[in-house]
Design an enzyme around this catalytic site. Structure first.
Site, PDB file in Angstrom:
ATOM      1  N   ILE A  91      -3.094  -8.554   7.881  1.00 57.11           N
ATOM      2  CA  ILE A  91      -1.703  -8.944   7.661  1.00 57.11           C
ATOM      3  C   ILE A  91      -1.201  -8.086   6.509  1.00 57.11           C
ATOM      4  O   ILE A  91      -1.707  -8.177   5.400  1.00 57.11           O
ATOM      5  CB  ILE A  91      -1.587 -10.439   7.314  1.00 57.11           C
ATOM      6  N   GLN A 104       0.566  -7.160   3.544  1.00 57.11           N
ATOM      7  CA  GLN A 104       1.368  -7.599   2.401  1.00 57.11           C
ATOM      8  C   GLN A 104       1.319  -6.543   1.306  1.00 57.11           C
ATOM      9  O   GLN A 104       1.440  -6.848   0.128  1.00 57.11           O
ATOM     10  CB  GLN A 104       0.842  -8.946   1.893  1.00 57.11           C
ATOM     11  N   THR A 150      -7.210  -5.379   0.946  1.00 61.38           N
ATOM     12  CA  THR A 150      -6.403  -4.357   0.274  1.00 61.38           C
ATOM     13  C   THR A 150      -5.028  -4.892  -0.119  1.00 61.38           C
ATOM     14  O   THR A 150      -4.404  -4.372  -1.047  1.00 61.38           O
ATOM     15  CB  THR A 150      -6.230  -3.119   1.174  1.00 61.38           C
ATOM     16  N   CYS A 151      -4.565  -5.952   0.578  1.00 59.25           N
ATOM     17  CA  CYS A 151      -3.254  -6.515   0.221  1.00 59.25           C
ATOM     18  C   CYS A 151      -3.273  -7.092  -1.186  1.00 59.25           C
ATOM     19  O   CYS A 151      -2.300  -6.981  -1.932  1.00 59.25           O
ATOM     20  CB  CYS A 151      -2.846  -7.578   1.226  1.00 59.25           C
ATOM     21  N   SER A 152      -4.400  -7.739  -1.540  1.00 58.66           N
ATOM     22  CA  SER A 152      -4.510  -8.332  -2.875  1.00 58.66           C
ATOM     23  C   SER A 152      -5.418  -7.511  -3.788  1.00 58.66           C
ATOM     24  O   SER A 152      -5.712  -7.933  -4.909  1.00 58.66           O
ATOM     25  CB  SER A 152      -5.060  -9.758  -2.768  1.00 58.66           C
TER      26      SER A 152
END
Length: 842
Positions: free
Chosen positions: A518, A520, A803-805
């Site tokens: 997802i 982000q 990788t989003c966070s």
């Protein structure tokens, strides 16, 4: 004795004229203008009757307490000490050199040819006053002026001499003090064989060392009567601003953009420097814009405006070099990182005119500090010290006019062209960085109304990467999928302009087909890294998936060369619209914190920045073998030339893409004769240095669609590369500074094994690991470390990442060796082991 420029139009023009002369002198290796290097032959000091100091002054034969004493000077009322205006400071303090008049007066018959006295001792308390103070010029009698006319103003500072000499006034209403000819000549004349490259290395040395040195900031209580704050989340946490402990902080509790710290200054205090201590780990509490106001409480006016790099931690100077006293100084925090509401400040520090500013220390140029600067290492310390004083004067001259020669209201036309010559000296400027931030901020556009959503098939991109010949048009590459996906659908759609604010940190949303991500922000950063890998692969033995860049000739050479991993724009590729789009991507990265890692040689970065390039110094970063060959042909004798090239050398040249190009029309088969070799070498240099000109021009054109011309005029090529690509060197220490732990202690065995692995990793290993966790290949990038998601007791599993966070989920490992193996495998083989969602949820 410090002096200031007078900011009136005629004096401003005078300084610009002097600046032009200075730049010409740097370029042509000539002595600097006499006005810039003016040193008064005589300054007059008198005893400081209010100092309560000793009535005797020791004179030394050299500016050192360890040198022989020349004698003592008895200080009485009416005593005058005549000294040269030549500056000298070292670790012991600030020194004055007695001139001949003082030597004759105090040491007549003592066989003393040179004498120095210590004006300020570096170890003395800031409250201790000097034994000597400047003797003010006697004001002329008013009646005498009426009878004999007004006396011309005496000018004894180099700033005043510059403005007087270059103002081109027909009527001179001033008189210049006599200059110390010998001292001025030493300051003017460059050392033997000195070129501007030496000045550039000296500027680099000064940037790295003067910024590292801790300044004597003093105690706020000496200069401030009281500190008030707008609001506070704790009743007592405002005291954290002045407790000297950087681990504590004042935290506001109020409305966004309405936070302030108000300093009631002690009478007579003039601020030399005002610092706030900030910490990038404070996340959205971190200030990003600070305005400083000054004046009476009911009549405050803005005296400085600061944009702050939110990755910076430490003491940030927000005000400096004030020339008047402000009863109230108010620090207003207008913006915080990521639109944060409240803010944190860890401390306030002040340097005032009441404190001692001993200036540049001669001892800064000790041999140990010069080890990494080979051009400077063998040069006499006094020569370096004097050249640095000249450089500091030049930079002060630049700062006094930079807002006029690089006007902030223009974003499309070129700036003062002569600045290109001294581009590498500009990092010493105090006003350059705020100007750059102003240009970027004022040329921003609003973020797009909607975020583009792109569907990316990384499986077909990987297949193309393994065999690019199957897809000659490169349609399956991630680059082309994104390029085509971002094209406007109809004439009402607008193409992305990449000029949005820095806090807009996701430009498009990626939907990776058949992958559990997802997006982000992590998927978007992955897509930038994927495009970087396609344009300039880090592996040296794989096909290049895209036609825009080719490996530089240095990559195929076996000799040791620091630029062997570089790429250059492909001279054969004529897809200029795509080169222009690459330039826009680079501009977007410069404006933001994202990275587009393109391994280009300094030669290309210099052309993109608009800096001058030369064959021997710069093209060697592209093709070292060709440069050395041409230089050897130019200098070889006839017998050697005949033996090696008589029957082989024709009027052709091989470009970096292996294409053979004729140097002369219709005569490419003619052999080069010894007498014509210099003409041959000249033509080779011209052709090779222009082989990628059209491609580089297209990239620069795209860059200038996003970045104001004035910004490129002020950045060095090294800064341009770092802002676009990030820092190529990923040290373990740098990685630790950007790493945060959640539900883990630093003493945990997993954390210890992690850092042992990072220590054993190569720089390329650490870059790939960083990308595995954050989607970025270079620093700065935050990295969060947590226990593995399952929190199982099973050991030796592969790590996972989001990788989003920017989070690493770290399993237990049975040993440091196993941890290293698993982390390295994940970094190279698992672009993102990301379990945000199931791939079947699509």
């Amino acid at each position: 004795m410090s002096s200031q420029f007078h900011d009136i139009p005629t004096n401003r023009l005078a300084r610009i004229r002097c600046l032009q002369d200075c730049i010409k002198c740097f370029r042509d290796h000539e002595p600097l203008p006499e006005s810039l290097c003016f040193i008064s032959a005589e300054l007059v000091y008198k005893p400081n009757t209010g100092a309560g100091a000793s009535s005797k002054l020791v004179a030394y034969t050299q500016p050192s307490k360890n040198s022989k004493k020349g004698g003592e000077i008895v200080l009485k009322d009416g005593t005058k000490l005549y000294v040269s205006g030549e500056e000298l400071c070292n670790n012991q303090g600030q020194w004055l050199k007695l001139n001949k008049k003082s030597l004759d007066q105090h040491f007549n018959g003592c066989n003393v040819s040179e004498a120095w006295v210590l004006l300020f001792d570096s170890k003395a308390s800031n409250e201790d006053e000097a034994a000597l103070i400047p003797s003010e010029e006697t004001q002329p009698n008013f009646v005498r002026q009426r009878i004999y006319g007004a006396q011309p103003k005496l000018i004894s500072s180099w700033e005043g001499v510059v403005e007087a000499k270059y103002s081109l006034q027909l009527k001179k209403n001033y008189r210049l003090a006599d200059g110390d000819e010998e001292a001025m000549k030493r300051l003017q004349t460059p050392p033997t064989n000195w070129t501007i490259e030496y000045d550039e290395e000296l500027a680099k040395f000064l940037c790295e060392h003067t910024q590292e040195r801790s300044e004597n900031l003093g105690s706020v209580s000496q200069y401030v009567d009281s500190v008030d704050v707008s609001s506070s989340c704790d009743e007592d946490n405002a005291v954290c601003l002045t407790d000297g402990d950087t681990t504590t902080y004042w935290e506001s509790d109020g409305s966004q953009g309405q936070h302030w710290i108000r300093l009631k200054m002690k009478r007579g205090t003039i601020v030399k420097k005002l610092f706030v201590t900030i910490d990038s780990e404070d996340d959205n509490y971190m200030p990003s814009a600070i305005v400083v106001m000054g004046g009476e409480i009911d009549n405050l006016k803005q005296i400085n405006d600061n944009r702050i790099d939110t990755s910076f931690s430490g003491d940030m100077c927000i005000l400096e070099d004030m020339t008047e006293h402000y009863p109230i100084i108010e620090i207003r925090i207008k913006e915080c990182k990521d639109d944060g509401v409240d803010t944190r400040i860890h401390g306030i520090k002040i340097k005032s005119t009441k404190e001692r500013d001993l200036g540049l220390s001669r001892d800064l140029f000790a041999a140990d500090n010069l080890v990494r600067y080979p051009k400077l290492e063998l040069i006499d310390i006094d020569v370096l010290y004097r050249r640095t004083i000249a450089l500091q004067r030049f930079i002060k001259l630049v700062d006094s006019v930079i807002e006029y020669i690089v006007p902030s209201w223009e974003f499309s036309i070129g700036s003062f062209s002569s600045l290109e010559v001294v581009r590498q000296l500009l990092p010493l400027s105090k006003k350059r960085t705020p100007l750059i931030e102003t240009f970027l901020r004022e040329s921003e556009t609003s973020k797009p109304d909607r975020m583009p959503k792109l569907y990316i098939n990384r499986r077909t991109a990987a297949e193309h990467k393994s065999n690019p010949s199957l897809d000659p048009e490169c349609k399956n590459t991630i680059f082309m999928q994104i390029y085509e996906g971002l094209k406007p659908n109809d004439r009402f759609d607008k193409a992305l302009d990449f000029r949005w604010p820095q806090r807009y940190d996701q430009w498009w949303e990626c939907k990776f087909l058949s992958e559990g991500i997802i997006d982000q922000g992590g998927g978007f950063r992955d897509s930038l890294s994927d495009m970087s890998d396609e344009m300039c692969p880090t592996e040296g033995d794989v096909p290049i998936p895209l036609p825009f860049f080719i490996r530089s000739p240095n990559q195929s050479q076996d000799n040791s060369n620091t630029n062997r991993d570089n790429y250059i724009p492909n001279p054969s590729c004529k897809e200029f619209a795509k080169y222009e789009w690459i330039g826009q991507l680079m501009g977007g990265c410069l404006r933001s914190k994202e990275h587009l890692v393109l391994a280009l040689p300094p030669y290309v970065w210099k052309l993109l920045a608009g800096e001058r390039v030369t064959w021997s110094r710069d093209f060697i970063t592209v093709d070292a073998a060709e440069v050395k060959l041409i230089e050897s042909i130019e200098t070889m004798d006839k017998d050697t030339f005949e033996a090696n090239f008589a029957e082989e050398l024709t009027y052709t040249v091989v470009l970096s893409n292996h294409r053979i190009v004729p140097l002369l029309p219709n005569d490419e088969s003619d052999l080069v004769k010894y007498e014509d070799r210099l003409e041959y070498c000249k033509r080779v240099q011209e052709i090779r240095m222009k082989e990628s000109k059209h491609q580089i021009d297209a990239i620069r054109k795209g860059l200038l669609k996003v970045i104001p011309q004035a910004v490129l005029d002020l950045l060095t090529w090294q800064e341009l590369e770092k802002r676009i690509c990030g820092d190529p060197e990923i040290t373990v220490e740098a990685l630790k500074k950007t790493t945060y732990y959640e539900d883990l202690e630093q003493s945990d065995t997993r954390v210890k094994y992690l850092w042992e692995a990072m220590t054993n990793f190569t720089n390329e290993d650490r870059s790939r690991f960083l990308r595995f966790v954050t989607g970025r290949r270079r620093l700065p990038a935050p990295l969060y470390v947590c226990p593995d998601k399952s929190r199982s007791e099973s050991a030796d599993a592969l790590p996972e990442s989001s990788t989003c966070s920017s989070t690493l989920f770290l399993p237990n490992y049975s040993s440091a060796r196993v941890a290293e193996e698993k982390l390295r495998y994940a970094a190279y083989n698992c672009i993102a082991i990301d379990t945000d969602m199931s791939p079947w949820d699509e």
